[in-house]
Design a protein around this motif. Structure first.
Motif, mmCIF file in Angstrom:
data_model
loop_
_atom_site.group_PDB
_atom_site.id
_atom_site.type_symbol
_atom_site.label_atom_id
_atom_site.label_comp_id
_atom_site.label_asym_id
_atom_site.label_seq_id
_atom_site.Cartn_x
_atom_site.Cartn_y
_atom_site.Cartn_z
ATOM 1 N N GLY A 77 19.425 37.913 -27.584
ATOM 2 C CA GLY A 77 18.354 37.043 -28.046
ATOM 3 C C GLY A 77 17.405 37.789 -28.963
ATOM 4 N N ILE A 135 23.648 29.738 -24.802
ATOM 5 C CA ILE A 135 23.999 30.853 -23.916
ATOM 6 C C ILE A 135 25.126 30.451 -22.976
ATOM 7 N N PHE A 148 19.427 36.277 -21.338
ATOM 8 C CA PHE A 148 20.245 36.913 -22.374
ATOM 9 C C PHE A 148 20.869 38.182 -21.813
#
Length: 431
Positions: free
Chosen positions: A350, A338, A383
């Protein structure tokens, strides 16, 4: 006068040398003569190359089924069929010798629009060159990019890339699980249009890592990369059907009026945290070349970790390395990816790990790890968006198992219908 004569003499010598170095029509191979007869105007080379197709490369290995990577090729031609995710008027290919132990000699190559099987559409066969030369030698560990070739293709067109190996290659850099048929012929058949000489078949891709396009009429910079293991690679999907979930996502985007390239960077058996002799470099090591280095990437969908938590539950020769991996280690691996993606301005979606009750490495311990990882994916906020694949494919009667309607039969890989549901679980606006 003496100096003029010297200059004329030098010019004549130079012309003689060029003529001697240039092959005559009679010296050309049948393949070269055939390709010359189908010559087209030189492609106008653009600088805005975008992705048409891509596959991560792996070390030579026996893989999941019989393939040609360990034996390699000698005086043979390999024709590979790939389906493009975008369109254009000009194409080029990239070849990888990343895991080769010696220089790789490509004696010649062509590209064409595919017809049926190993045949090509009439009038579309194009000779590929490398630095304006028909052959290229790629050093061990290196790669090569072809020159531009004029080839008009629409999104979701299939093309053939044909490579002739006049000399022994040794073990071949390849992509094990293509879920597409590749073909082999004895001798030089790169100019063949019928496909008849290509009598041997395999379900892997060899040396080919990318097809790039330009002239598509729309700006690049919105590519989606699906990054993961066998579930992203398409294990359990119909061979030659293009029913992997990234394929379905590309079709869904086009149907919604928002067409975008979707690249599949899945490798069957891939691990987030460890290299594997059978299943590719660990995710952290290949993330640069399989995601960050691709042109115009805007979003990556991450789906890894199942093999990290599952391999340690069984003792099979291919499931190595298989140390006990905790959920917190998998989460740390995700955080690294990430961070690297965000540093490049790339959004990260994700994907939750699918249910796998009934699979060979499902145990209370591996299930507990999956639950912890999925809870973090859903709730951490790290995410940019979440695709809840696990919820979408879970059995209505048992959330720890795949819905039987979506199970390919091994209780961990979806079938074609399941892969379509995975694509439907992604919020298109999140991309």
């Amino acid at each position: 006068m003496p100096s003029r004569n010297l200059r004329l003499g030098a010019s004549l010598l130079a012309l003689t040398a060029v003529a001697a170095a240039s092959p005559t029509a009679s010296a050309r191979t049948a393949a070269d003569r055939s390709l010359a007869a189908e010559a087209r105007p030189t492609a106008r080379v653009g600088t805005d190359w975008g992705p048409g197709w891509s596959a991560p490369v792996q070390r030579p290995s026996s893989g999941f089924e019989e393939n040609w990577s360990e034996t390699g090729f000698a005086d043979q031609t390999v024709r590979q069929v790939v389906r493009l995710t975008s369109g254009g008027t000009t194409a080029r290919i990239k070849l990888s010798n990343r895991y080769g132990q010696r220089p790789l000699r490509i004696a010649g190559a062509t590209i064409a629009r595919a017809a049926h099987g190993a045949s090509v559409r009439p009038g579309t066969l194009r000779k590929l060159t490398f630095g304006q030369r028909p052959a290229v030698t790629i050093p061990a560990g290196g790669e090569a990019t072809s020159d531009a070739a004029p080839l008009r293709v629409e999104p979701f067109t299939s093309v053939t890339v044909t490579l002739h190996f006049a000399e022994p290659t040794g073990p071949s850099t390849f992509h094990s699980q293509a879920y597409a048929t590749s073909y082999r012929a004895e001798g030089d058949h790169r100019a063949d249009r019928t496909g008849a000489p290509f009598t041997a078949r395999t379900h892997s891709w060899y040396y080919l890592s990318d097809v790039e396009l330009t002239g598509g009429g729309r700006p690049h910079g919105d590519t989606v990369v699906a990054f993961g293991d066998s579930i992203t690679d398409g294990f359990g999907s119909t061979v030659d059907g293009d029913h992997r979930w990234p394929d379905a996502l590309g079709r869904r985007l086009a149907a919604a009026g928002t067409p975008r390239p979707v690249l599949n960077s899945g490798i069957g058996g891939n691990l987030l945290l460890h290299d594997s002799a059978w299943f590719g470099d660990r995710a952290a090591d290949r993330f640069q070349r399989d995601v960050l280095d691709k042109p115009g990437v805007r979003t990556v969908v991450l789906l890894e970790g199942l093999n990290d938590i599952g391999f340690s539950e069984v003792d099979l020769p291919t499931y190595k390395p298989n140390p006990q991996i905790g959920a917190e280690q998998v989460i740390a691996g995700y955080r690294e990816l990430i961070e690297r993606a965000h540093a490049r301005g790339i959004r990260v979606v994700g994907g939750t790990i699918l249910p796998f009750k009934g699979a060979e490495y499902h145990t209370p311990r591996s299930e507990a790890k999956r639950a912890t990882i999925n809870e973090w994916i859903r709730d951490s906020g790290e995410f940019d968006a979440v695709a809840d694949f696990a919820a979408a494919l879970a059995s209505p009667s048992d959330a720890l198992a795949l819905d039987p309607a979506y199970d390919s039969g091994d209780h961990k890989h979806p079938n074609d219908a399941g892969y379509r549901v995975m694509a439907e679980a992604i919020d298109l606006s999140a991309l």
